[in-house]
Design a protein around this motif. Structure first.
Motif, mmCIF file in Angstrom:
data_model
loop_
_atom_site.group_PDB
_atom_site.id
_atom_site.type_symbol
_atom_site.label_atom_id
_atom_site.label_comp_id
_atom_site.label_asym_id
_atom_site.label_seq_id
_atom_site.Cartn_x
_atom_site.Cartn_y
_atom_site.Cartn_z
ATOM 1 N N MET A 1 -0.890 19.624 22.782
ATOM 2 C CA MET A 1 0.440 19.267 22.364
ATOM 3 C C MET A 1 0.964 18.083 23.169
ATOM 4 O O MET A 1 1.090 17.002 22.646
ATOM 5 N N TYR A 2 1.275 18.282 24.454
ATOM 6 C CA TYR A 2 1.724 17.196 25.327
ATOM 7 C C TYR A 2 0.658 16.944 26.381
ATOM 8 O O TYR A 2 0.040 17.867 26.890
ATOM 9 N N GLN A 3 0.489 15.679 26.718
ATOM 10 C CA GLN A 3 -0.458 15.304 27.764
ATOM 11 C C GLN A 3 0.260 15.027 29.085
ATOM 12 O O GLN A 3 -0.217 15.397 30.143
ATOM 13 N N ARG A 4 1.413 14.323 28.992
ATOM 14 C CA ARG A 4 2.143 13.938 30.203
ATOM 15 C C ARG A 4 3.642 14.024 29.909
ATOM 16 O O ARG A 4 4.132 13.404 28.976
ATOM 17 N N ILE A 5 4.343 14.786 30.726
ATOM 18 C CA ILE A 5 5.779 15.013 30.555
ATOM 19 C C ILE A 5 6.526 14.362 31.714
ATOM 20 O O ILE A 5 6.190 14.589 32.877
ATOM 21 N N LEU A 6 7.542 13.573 31.376
ATOM 22 C CA LEU A 6 8.418 12.985 32.387
ATOM 23 C C LEU A 6 9.651 13.870 32.518
ATOM 24 O O LEU A 6 10.297 14.193 31.520
ATOM 25 N N THR A 29 1.384 24.117 28.205
ATOM 26 C CA THR A 29 0.665 23.190 27.316
ATOM 27 C C THR A 29 -0.503 22.488 27.998
ATOM 28 O O THR A 29 -1.231 21.748 27.348
ATOM 29 N N GLY A 30 -0.656 22.691 29.299
ATOM 30 C CA GLY A 30 -1.737 22.026 30.020
ATOM 31 C C GLY A 30 -1.448 20.550 30.310
ATOM 32 O O GLY A 30 -2.356 19.784 30.611
ATOM 33 N N ALA A 31 -0.182 20.178 30.238
ATOM 34 C CA ALA A 31 0.203 18.779 30.478
ATOM 35 C C ALA A 31 0.376 18.525 31.970
ATOM 36 O O ALA A 31 0.590 19.454 32.757
ATOM 37 N N SER A 32 0.309 17.260 32.333
ATOM 38 C CA SER A 32 0.673 16.876 33.696
ATOM 39 C C SER A 32 2.142 16.462 33.679
ATOM 40 O O SER A 32 2.737 16.254 32.624
ATOM 41 N N ASN A 79 6.920 22.419 43.814
ATOM 42 C CA ASN A 79 7.108 23.510 42.847
ATOM 43 C C ASN A 79 6.091 23.436 41.719
ATOM 44 O O ASN A 79 5.570 24.470 41.277
ATOM 45 N N ALA A 80 5.801 22.230 41.238
ATOM 46 C CA ALA A 80 4.831 22.076 40.149
ATOM 47 C C ALA A 80 3.430 22.453 40.614
ATOM 48 O O ALA A 80 2.698 23.151 39.898
ATOM 49 N N LEU A 81 3.047 22.016 41.792
ATOM 50 C CA LEU A 81 1.720 22.347 42.313
ATOM 51 C C LEU A 81 1.580 23.857 42.506
ATOM 52 O O LEU A 81 0.518 24.421 42.233
ATOM 53 N N ASP A 82 2.658 24.505 42.961
ATOM 54 C CA ASP A 82 2.644 25.962 43.113
ATOM 55 C C ASP A 82 2.426 26.661 41.771
ATOM 56 O O ASP A 82 1.875 27.761 41.726
ATOM 57 N N ALA A 83 2.871 26.013 40.688
ATOM 58 C CA ALA A 83 2.707 26.576 39.342
ATOM 59 C C ALA A 83 1.398 26.136 38.688
ATOM 60 O O ALA A 83 1.133 26.459 37.536
ATOM 61 N N GLY A 84 0.587 25.391 39.442
ATOM 62 C CA GLY A 84 -0.702 24.945 38.920
ATOM 63 C C GLY A 84 -0.615 23.743 37.999
ATOM 64 O O GLY A 84 -1.528 23.495 37.211
ATOM 65 N N VAL A 85 0.461 22.965 38.112
ATOM 66 C CA VAL A 85 0.661 21.795 37.259
ATOM 67 C C VAL A 85 0.394 20.528 38.064
ATOM 68 O O VAL A 85 0.927 20.357 39.161
ATOM 69 N N LYS A 86 -0.429 19.666 37.507
ATOM 70 C CA LYS A 86 -0.685 18.369 38.126
ATOM 71 C C LYS A 86 0.590 17.528 38.004
ATOM 72 O O LYS A 86 1.209 17.471 36.941
ATOM 73 N N VAL A 87 0.983 16.881 39.098
ATOM 74 C CA VAL A 87 2.274 16.185 39.112
ATOM 75 C C VAL A 87 2.196 14.896 39.915
ATOM 76 O O VAL A 87 1.418 14.794 40.866
ATOM 77 N N LYS A 88 2.997 13.929 39.506
ATOM 78 C CA LYS A 88 3.150 12.674 40.249
ATOM 79 C C LYS A 88 4.633 12.495 40.533
ATOM 80 O O LYS A 88 5.453 12.550 39.615
ATOM 81 N N ALA A 89 4.995 12.301 41.805
ATOM 82 C CA ALA A 89 6.388 12.103 42.210
ATOM 83 C C ALA A 89 6.685 10.603 42.245
ATOM 84 O O ALA A 89 5.978 9.855 42.901
ATOM 85 N N VAL A 90 7.736 10.188 41.542
ATOM 86 C CA VAL A 90 8.054 8.766 41.393
ATOM 87 C C VAL A 90 9.537 8.534 41.636
ATOM 88 O O VAL A 90 10.373 9.312 41.181
ATOM 89 N N ILE A 91 9.860 7.445 42.346
ATOM 90 C CA ILE A 91 11.248 6.987 42.386
ATOM 91 C C ILE A 91 11.283 5.594 41.774
ATOM 92 O O ILE A 91 10.322 4.827 41.877
ATOM 93 N N ALA A 92 12.382 5.300 41.114
ATOM 94 C CA ALA A 92 12.601 3.973 40.536
ATOM 95 C C ALA A 92 13.912 3.444 41.110
ATOM 96 O O ALA A 92 14.888 4.183 41.193
ATOM 97 N N LYS A 107 5.516 3.291 31.300
ATOM 98 C CA LYS A 107 4.535 2.926 32.329
ATOM 99 C C LYS A 107 3.510 4.034 32.558
ATOM 100 O O LYS A 107 2.320 3.774 32.714
ATOM 101 N N HIS A 108 3.975 5.276 32.563
ATOM 102 C CA HIS A 108 3.086 6.406 32.844
ATOM 103 C C HIS A 108 2.552 7.073 31.575
ATOM 104 O O HIS A 108 1.941 8.141 31.650
ATOM 105 N N LYS A 109 2.813 6.431 30.424
ATOM 106 C CA LYS A 109 2.308 6.916 29.129
ATOM 107 C C LYS A 109 2.705 8.375 28.866
ATOM 108 O O LYS A 109 1.881 9.197 28.460
ATOM 109 N N CYS A 110 3.971 8.673 29.101
ATOM 110 C CA CYS A 110 4.485 10.021 28.869
ATOM 111 C C CYS A 110 4.746 10.215 27.377
ATOM 112 O O CYS A 110 5.158 9.287 26.686
ATOM 113 N N ASP A 111 4.508 11.426 26.897
ATOM 114 C CA ASP A 111 4.756 11.696 25.485
ATOM 115 C C ASP A 111 5.944 12.637 25.278
ATOM 116 O O ASP A 111 6.228 13.050 24.162
#
Length: 147
Positions: A1-6, A29-32, A79-92, A107-111
């Motif tokens: 369903m989703y690959q990458r969620i912002l 959904t197995g998304a990052s 929190n995401a890593l504790d839930a088993g979710v791959k995550v990237k922390a970003v500031i803009a 930029k991060h190809k979020c869907d």
């Protein structure tokens, strides 16, 4: 369903609910996940009377804001890593919050973009504006709004 969620967060109680929902959705959904905090730039005005702020003070204040923003997304990452979710922390760094959110999603190809809304109506919405509304109306990426 989703690959990458912002998921956008400012560290508020309301945005923490959106973060929790985004983590749960990503896990299901197995998304990052990309956790975003938008840090404002220090406002510079040459018409504010006799108070001048040194470049060093501006840099110090902007660094503090960036450090605080990084701490917010680092907490989401934990929190995401504790839930088993791959995550990237970003500031803009931007004064245009909605634009920064959409640019980061691209930029991060979020869907999917997940964000909170206060649900203001009437004069409050008119006076305070809505970054969520701006993202909803201008994003090419689907947006999930939580209250």
């Amino acid at each position: 369903m989703y690959q990458r969620i912002l998921v956008t967060t400012d560290g508020s109680t309301l945005s923490k609910k959106a973060v929790r929902s985004a983590i749960d959705l990503a896990a299901a959904t197995g998304a990052s996940l990309v956790a975003l905090n938008v840090v404002p730039r220090y406002p510079m005005s040459y018409f504010e009377g006799g108070v001048s702020i040194s470049t060093e003070d501006v840099s110090r204040i902007e660094k503090k804001w960036a450090d605080d923003g990084q701490a917010i997304v680092d907490a989401v990452e934990t929190n995401a890593l504790d839930a088993g979710v791959k995550v990237k922390a970003v500031i803009a760094r931007s004064d245009l919050v909605a634009e920064a959110i959409m640019a980061t999603a691209k930029k991060h190809k979020c869907d999917l973009i997940v964000m909170a809304s206060h649900g203001r109506k009437g004069i409050k919405r008119l006076l305070l504006g809505s970054e969520t509304q701006h993202v909803l109306t201008h994003s090419s990426v689907p947006v999930l709004v939580l209250r």
